[in-house]
Design an enzyme around this catalytic site. Structure first.
Site, short mmCIF file in Angstrom:
data_model
loop_
_atom_site.label_atom_id
_atom_site.label_comp_id
_atom_site.label_asym_id
_atom_site.label_seq_id
_atom_site.Cartn_x
_atom_site.Cartn_y
_atom_site.Cartn_z
CG ASP A 45 -0.35 0.04 2.53
OD1 ASP A 45 0.89 -0.07 2.61
OD2 ASP A 45 -1.09 0.18 3.53
CB SER A 46 4.59 1.69 -0.05
OG SER A 46 4.80 0.51 -0.79
CG ASP A 84 0.19 -4.03 2.05
OD1 ASP A 84 -0.18 -4.70 3.03
OD2 ASP A 84 1.00 -3.08 2.11
CE LYS A 114 2.87 -5.67 3.99
NZ LYS A 114 2.27 -4.62 4.85
CD GLU A 116 0.07 -1.34 8.00
OE1 GLU A 116 -0.34 -0.58 8.89
OE2 GLU A 116 0.62 -0.94 6.96
CD GLU A 183 7.50 -0.24 7.88
OE1 GLU A 183 6.61 -0.99 7.43
OE2 GLU A 183 7.70 0.92 7.45
O1 KIV Z 1 3.48 -1.15 1.69
C1 KIV Z 1 4.64 -1.55 1.75
O2 KIV Z 1 5.46 -1.30 0.85
C2 KIV Z 1 5.03 -2.32 2.92
C3 KIV Z 1 6.47 -2.69 3.04
C4 KIV Z 1 7.24 -1.53 3.52
C5 KIV Z 1 6.66 -3.87 3.90
O3 KIV Z 1 4.22 -2.62 3.73
#
Ligand code: KIV
Length: 278
Positions: A45-46, A84, A114, A116, A183
């Site tokens: 989600d970055s 994500d 993934k 959080e 992280e």
């Molecule tokens: O969204 C992302 O890129 C991440 C990584 C930094 C692990 O969660």
């Protein structure tokens, strides 16, 4: 063709060799990472910050995440693709979490998701895993909780906070996660967690003792310099390279040095003559 990486193989790799994970949000980048046999490709989600220009990760939507996950999946034949789960796509209820996790596999072509959080998201994680979807956990600096954490800050710096991280890691392991991203936490804490759980830990700013490492692709190649955390290693300065190429293009267009003969298509002289005469 090399046999594709699988989730069971990722788990079994713990203690044998280190795992690699990178983000990708598009087809050409995913093609490259897959060719390099990166173990896991995360459609992170970055994306919100790195590609869409938001100030944090909160604004990115399920539809945007799916759009990019589809592009990545089209390119990949080797790596495990992980979608994500964006902010508010799983927090509301286990039902909502399963529905959205399912979309990453069904529509996005990912093999896992993934999300959080620790103890508070265990019901969601269990429900997703019960639906047959592998889950990667994410502890420490969890950017979707940026408001609660008060900024992008290192986590687990007190004995109490580190103990909570360890408890959360154990809870994620027990719930059935296949790995956990750690992280921005002190190296010794990541080492302790890594030694005390049976699933791989993937570190980003968590020292050298994790079972694997992850970086944001645009950080690694020097294409995102709005914010460069201490844990980032820029292997390239691609921004500079691209800037040089673009300036050169502009200069050559203005000086009529581009295009050259080899970049152009020709036409038979006779045809040209006929055209001009007509
Ligand atoms: O969204 C992302 O890129 C991440 C990584 C930094 C692990 O969660």
């Amino acid at each position: 063709m090399t046999k594709p990486m699988t989730i069971p193989e990722i788990i079994q790799t713990k203690g044998k060799r280190k795992l690699s994970m990178l983000t990708a949000y598009d087809y050409p980048t995913a093609l490259l990472l897959d060719k390099c046999q990166i173990d896991m490709i995360l459609v992170g989600d970055s994306l919100a910050m790195v590609v869409l220009g938001h100030k944090d990760t909160l604004a990115v939507t399920m539809e945007e995440m799916l759009h990019h996950t589809k592009a990545v999946s089209r390119a990949v034949t080797y790596s495990v693709v992980i979608g994500d789960m964006p902010f508010m796509s799983y927090q509301i209820s286990p039902e909502q979490a399963v529905e959205n996790a399912g979309r990453f596999l069904k529509e996005g072509g990912a093999q896992a998701v993934k999300l959080e959080g620790g103890a508070t998201v265990i019901p969601q994680i269990k429900a997703i895993i019960n639906a047959g979807i592998p889950v990667q956990g994410h502890l420490g600096l969890t950017p979707q909780s940026i408001a609660q954490l008060g900024g992008f800050k290192v986590q687990g710096k007190t004995a109490k906070a580190a103990k909570k991280l360890m408890e959360d890691a154990k809870a994620l392991e027990k719930a059935g996660c296949f790995s956990i991203v750690l992280e921005a936490i002190p190296g010794p804490i990541a080492k302790l967690i890594t030694e005390n759980i049976s699933i791989p830990t993937i570190g980003i700013g968590a020292g050298k003792d994790c079972d694997g490492q992850v970086l944001v692709f645009h950080d690694l190649v020097g294409m995102f310099d709005r914010f460069v955390p201490k844990f980032v290693k820029q292997y390239l300065n691609l921004n500079q390279e691209i800037e040089n190429a673009v300036k050169q293009f502009k200069k050559e267009v203005e000086e009529e040095k581009f295009p050259q003969h080899e970049h152009c298509f020709s036409i038979n002289e006779k045809e040209l003559k006929e055209l001009k005469e007509s």
